[in-house]
Design a protein around this motif. Structure first.
Motif, PDB file in Angstrom:
ATOM      1  N   UNK A  23       0.968  -1.086  -0.026  1.00  0.00           N
ATOM      2  CA  UNK A  23      -0.020  -0.072  -0.022  1.00  0.00           C
ATOM      3  C   UNK A  23       0.813   1.407  -0.033  1.00  0.00           C
ATOM      4  N   UNK A  24       0.451   2.141  -0.856  1.00  0.00           N
ATOM      5  CA  UNK A  24       1.203   3.543  -1.033  1.00  0.00           C
ATOM      6  C   UNK A  24       0.289   4.542  -0.350  1.00  0.00           C
ATOM      7  N   UNK A  25       0.863   5.376   0.461  1.00  0.00           N
ATOM      8  CA  UNK A  25      -0.095   6.490   1.094  1.00  0.00           C
ATOM      9  C   UNK A  25       0.890   7.503   1.166  1.00  0.00           C
ATOM     10  N   UNK A  26       0.093   8.749   1.383  1.00  0.00           N
ATOM     11  CA  UNK A  26       0.721  10.201   1.468  1.00  0.00           C
ATOM     12  C   UNK A  26       0.212  11.026   0.434  1.00  0.00           C
ATOM     13  N   UNK A  27       1.133  11.804  -0.039  1.00  0.00           N
ATOM     14  CA  UNK A  27       0.984  12.836  -1.196  1.00  0.00           C
ATOM     15  C   UNK A  27       0.880  12.275  -2.515  1.00  0.00           C
ATOM     16  N   UNK A  28       0.061  11.566  -2.955  1.00  0.00           N
ATOM     17  CA  UNK A  28      -0.071  10.727  -4.211  1.00  0.00           C
ATOM     18  C   UNK A  28      -0.732  11.622  -5.207  1.00  0.00           C
ATOM     19  N   UNK A  29      -0.282  11.868  -6.302  1.00  0.00           N
ATOM     20  CA  UNK A  29      -0.982  12.450  -7.466  1.00  0.00           C
ATOM     21  C   UNK A  29      -1.442  11.224  -8.638  1.00  0.00           C
ATOM     22  N   UNK A  30      -0.380  10.362  -8.878  1.00  0.00           N
ATOM     23  CA  UNK A  30      -0.574   9.472  -9.795  1.00  0.00           C
ATOM     24  C   UNK A  30       0.526   8.365  -9.796  1.00  0.00           C
ATOM     25  N   UNK A  31       0.145   7.006  -9.684  1.00  0.00           N
ATOM     26  CA  UNK A  31       1.098   5.926  -9.682  1.00  0.00           C
ATOM     27  C   UNK A  31       1.417   5.364 -11.011  1.00  0.00           C
ATOM     28  N   UNK A  32       2.588   5.490 -11.499  1.00  0.00           N
ATOM     29  CA  UNK A  32       2.699   4.999 -13.044  1.00  0.00           C
ATOM     30  C   UNK A  32       3.014   3.684 -12.814  1.00  0.00           C
ATOM     31  N   UNK A  33       3.900   3.119 -11.945  1.00  0.00           N
ATOM     32  CA  UNK A  33       4.095   1.535 -11.901  1.00  0.00           C
ATOM     33  C   UNK A  33       4.185   1.013 -10.680  1.00  0.00           C
ATOM     34  N   UNK A  34       3.721  -0.006 -10.400  1.00  0.00           N
ATOM     35  CA  UNK A  34       4.033  -0.646  -8.913  1.00  0.00           C
ATOM     36  C   UNK A  34       4.604  -2.129  -9.343  1.00  0.00           C
ATOM     37  N   UNK A  35       5.368  -2.384  -8.305  1.00  0.00           N
ATOM     38  CA  UNK A  35       6.006  -3.579  -8.647  1.00  0.00           C
ATOM     39  C   UNK A  35       6.778  -4.192  -7.497  1.00  0.00           C
ATOM     40  N   UNK A  36       7.152  -5.310  -7.682  1.00  0.00           N
ATOM     41  CA  UNK A  36       8.021  -5.982  -6.515  1.00  0.00           C
ATOM     42  C   UNK A  36       9.318  -6.406  -6.985  1.00  0.00           C
ATOM     43  N   UNK A  37      10.423  -6.373  -6.110  1.00  0.00           N
ATOM     44  CA  UNK A  37      11.801  -6.848  -6.415  1.00  0.00           C
ATOM     45  C   UNK A  37      12.011  -7.782  -5.294  1.00  0.00           C
ATOM     46  N   UNK A  38      12.937  -8.849  -5.173  1.00  0.00           N
ATOM     47  CA  UNK A  38      13.332  -9.441  -4.115  1.00  0.00           C
ATOM     48  C   UNK A  38      14.939  -9.647  -4.060  1.00  0.00           C
ATOM     49  N   UNK A  39      15.477  -9.870  -2.813  1.00  0.00           N
ATOM     50  CA  UNK A  39      16.808 -10.200  -2.646  1.00  0.00           C
ATOM     51  C   UNK A  39      16.993 -11.373  -1.766  1.00  0.00           C
TER      52      UNK A  39
END
Length: 121
Positions: A23-39
Motif C-alpha cells: 500500500x502506498x500512502x501520502x501525497x500521491x497524485x498518480x502512480x505510474x508503476x507498482x511492482x516487486x523486487x526480491x533479494x
C-alpha cells in the motif's frame, strides 16, 4: 511525503502459496508503476513483477506461470499472488512504486522496507 508498506510475508512449505500486499500512502497524485523486487542472501536484488498504469505486465522468467501481480488503483495498492512456491523463492520482497506527487514534474521512486518470504523444502 510518500510511504510504501508491504505485508503478507511468512514461512511456507514448498508448493504452498502466499499473497503479498503493498500500500502506498501520502501525497500521491498518480502512480505510474507498482511492482516487486526480491533479494536473497548473497544475491543481487532482482525484479519479480511489475504492472504499469496502462496494464502492461512484466515478470521474471523464474516466476512466470506461478506469480500474479495485480493492482487496486483506488487504494493505491498492489498485490503479488505467489503459487507453487519453491525454496529458491526465499528472499526479502520489496514493493516499489514510480509515483507522481504533483501534476507537474517527474515521478520519483519509492520503496517499502521489505517483507521476508521463506520457503522450506
Amino acid at each position: 511525503q510518500v510511504q510504501v508498506m508491504e505485508s503478507g510475508g511468512g514461512l511456507v512449505q514448498a508448493g504452498g502459496s502466499l499473497r503479498l500486499s503493498c500500500a502506498a500512502s501520502g501525497s500521491i497524485f498518480r502512480i505510474v508503476v507498482m511492482g516487486w523486487h526480491r533479494q536473497a542472501p548473497g544475491k543481487e536484488r532482482e525484479l519479480v513483477a511489475s504492472l504499469n498504469s496502462g496494464g502492461a505486465y512484466n515478470y521474471a522468467d523464474s516466476v512466470k506461470g506461478r506469480f500474479t501481480i495485480s493492482r487496486d488503483n483506488a487504494k493505491n495498492a498492489a498485490y503479488l499472488q505467489m503459487n507453487n512456491l519453491k525454496p529458491e523463492d526465499t528472499a526479502v520482497y520489496y514493493c516499489y512504486g514510480y509515483i507522481y506527487t504533483s501534476p507537474r514534474g517527474e515521478w520519483n521512486e519509492y520503496w517499502g522496507q521489505g517483507t521476508q518470504v521463506t520457503v522450506s523444502s
